[in-house]
Design an enzyme around this catalytic site. Structure first.
Site, PDB file in Angstrom:
ATOM      1  N   ASP A  30       0.847  -1.194   0.000  1.00 22.72           N
ATOM      2  CA  ASP A  30       0.000   0.000   0.000  1.00 22.72           C
ATOM      3  C   ASP A  30       0.884   1.245   0.000  1.00 22.72           C
ATOM      4  O   ASP A  30       1.895   1.305   0.706  1.00 22.72           O
ATOM      5  CB  ASP A  30      -0.917  -0.005   1.230  1.00 22.72           C
ATOM      6  CG  ASP A  30      -2.092   0.937   1.082  1.00 22.72           C
ATOM      7  OD1 ASP A  30      -3.230   0.460   0.981  1.00 22.72           O
ATOM      8  OD2 ASP A  30      -1.857   2.171   1.052  1.00 22.72           O
ATOM      9  N   HIS A 100     -10.461  -5.522  -3.437  1.00 23.12           N
ATOM     10  CA  HIS A 100      -9.112  -5.794  -2.939  1.00 23.12           C
ATOM     11  C   HIS A 100      -9.183  -6.170  -1.467  1.00 23.12           C
ATOM     12  O   HIS A 100     -10.069  -5.743  -0.732  1.00 23.12           O
ATOM     13  CB  HIS A 100      -8.184  -4.587  -3.137  1.00 23.12           C
ATOM     14  CG  HIS A 100      -8.739  -3.306  -2.604  1.00 23.12           C
ATOM     15  ND1 HIS A 100      -9.697  -2.575  -3.270  1.00 23.12           N
ATOM     16  CD2 HIS A 100      -8.485  -2.630  -1.460  1.00 23.12           C
ATOM     17  CE1 HIS A 100     -10.005  -1.504  -2.556  1.00 23.12           C
ATOM     18  NE2 HIS A 100      -9.286  -1.516  -1.452  1.00 23.12           N
TER      19      HIS A 100
HETATM   20  P1  5GP Z   1      -9.721   1.131   0.085  1.00 25.24           P
HETATM   21  O1  5GP Z   1      -9.812   2.414   0.864  1.00 25.24           O
HETATM   22  O2  5GP Z   1     -10.395   1.288  -1.280  1.00 25.24           O
HETATM   23  O3  5GP Z   1     -10.166  -0.096   0.810  1.00 25.24           O
HETATM   24  O4  5GP Z   1      -8.182   0.875  -0.176  1.00 25.24           O
HETATM   25  C1  5GP Z   1      -7.480   1.478  -1.208  1.00 25.24           C
HETATM   26  C2  5GP Z   1      -6.033   1.488  -0.793  1.00 25.24           C
HETATM   27  O5  5GP Z   1      -5.254   1.780  -1.941  1.00 25.24           O
HETATM   28  C3  5GP Z   1      -5.694   2.539   0.252  1.00 25.24           C
HETATM   29  O6  5GP Z   1      -5.179   1.904   1.419  1.00 25.24           O
HETATM   30  C4  5GP Z   1      -4.660   3.431  -0.433  1.00 25.24           C
HETATM   31  O7  5GP Z   1      -3.633   3.859   0.421  1.00 25.24           O
HETATM   32  C5  5GP Z   1      -4.136   2.534  -1.540  1.00 25.24           C
HETATM   33  N1  5GP Z   1      -3.673   3.239  -2.715  1.00 25.24           N
HETATM   34  C6  5GP Z   1      -4.274   4.319  -3.298  1.00 25.24           C
HETATM   35  N2  5GP Z   1      -3.574   4.695  -4.384  1.00 25.24           N
HETATM   36  C7  5GP Z   1      -2.510   3.846  -4.476  1.00 25.24           C
HETATM   37  C8  5GP Z   1      -1.428   3.743  -5.401  1.00 25.24           C
HETATM   38  O8  5GP Z   1      -1.307   4.496  -6.369  1.00 25.24           O
HETATM   39  N3  5GP Z   1      -0.522   2.749  -5.167  1.00 25.24           N
HETATM   40  C9  5GP Z   1      -0.629   1.883  -4.115  1.00 25.24           C
HETATM   41  N4  5GP Z   1       0.311   0.965  -3.988  1.00 25.24           N
HETATM   42  N5  5GP Z   1      -1.648   1.961  -3.227  1.00 25.24           N
HETATM   43  C10 5GP Z   1      -2.571   2.928  -3.417  1.00 25.24           C
END
Ligand code: 5GP
Length: 114
Positions: A30, A100
């Site tokens: 992340d 995810h």
């Molecule tokens: P959600 O909030 O949708 O469950 O998780 C999305 C995750 O993707 C977040 O923890 C955020 O930090 C991560 N994330 C967002 N943009 C990027 C990126 O460009 N690269 C990586 N490796 N992680 C990302």
């Protein structure tokens, strides 16, 4: 060109630190880790969220979860424990609309989550 952020990462259009890949799934670190180890594991197939997965995805989802546990073990998290999270939709905190699994470890987690 790919659509979701995670499709772009899988297509190498956006860089990421990849920790595991096979024909069905990808695991990356992340970009904004919430624990010493914070890994995201997602299917290459862009399912928006767990609520949109049908019974035909049972094999893929089983593979995703089993790999999450395997990756956690490789990260050295198995002995102390870790958390697996799937955020679903706005109230679940999902910000990337591509299913995810988060694997978080390396510190003690709080319950209930905020
Ligand atoms: P959600 O909030 O949708 O469950 O998780 C999305 C995750 O993707 C977040 O923890 C955020 O930090 C991560 N994330 C967002 N943009 C990027 C990126 O460009 N690269 C990586 N490796 N992680 C990302």
């Amino acid at each position: 060109m790919s659509n979701t952020l995670f499709e772009k990462i899988a297509a190498r259009e956006i860089p990421a630190t990849i920790v595991y890949e096979d024909s069905q799934i990808l695991a990356i670190r992340d970009i904004n880790p919430q624990a010493p180890s914070h890994i995201l594991i997602f299917p290459k197939k862009p399912i928006s969220r767990i609520a949109d997965a049908g019974p035909e995805e049972a094999g893929l989802l089983g593979h995703l979860l089993l790999k999450a546990a395997e990756i956690a073990k490789k990260e050295g998290l198995a002995a102390e424990g870790y958390r697996i999270v799937i955020n679903n939709g706005p109230h679940g905190g999902e910000t990337v609309p591509h299913l995810h699994v988060h694997v978080l470890g390396g510190r003690r987690m709080q319950w209930p989550p905020g």
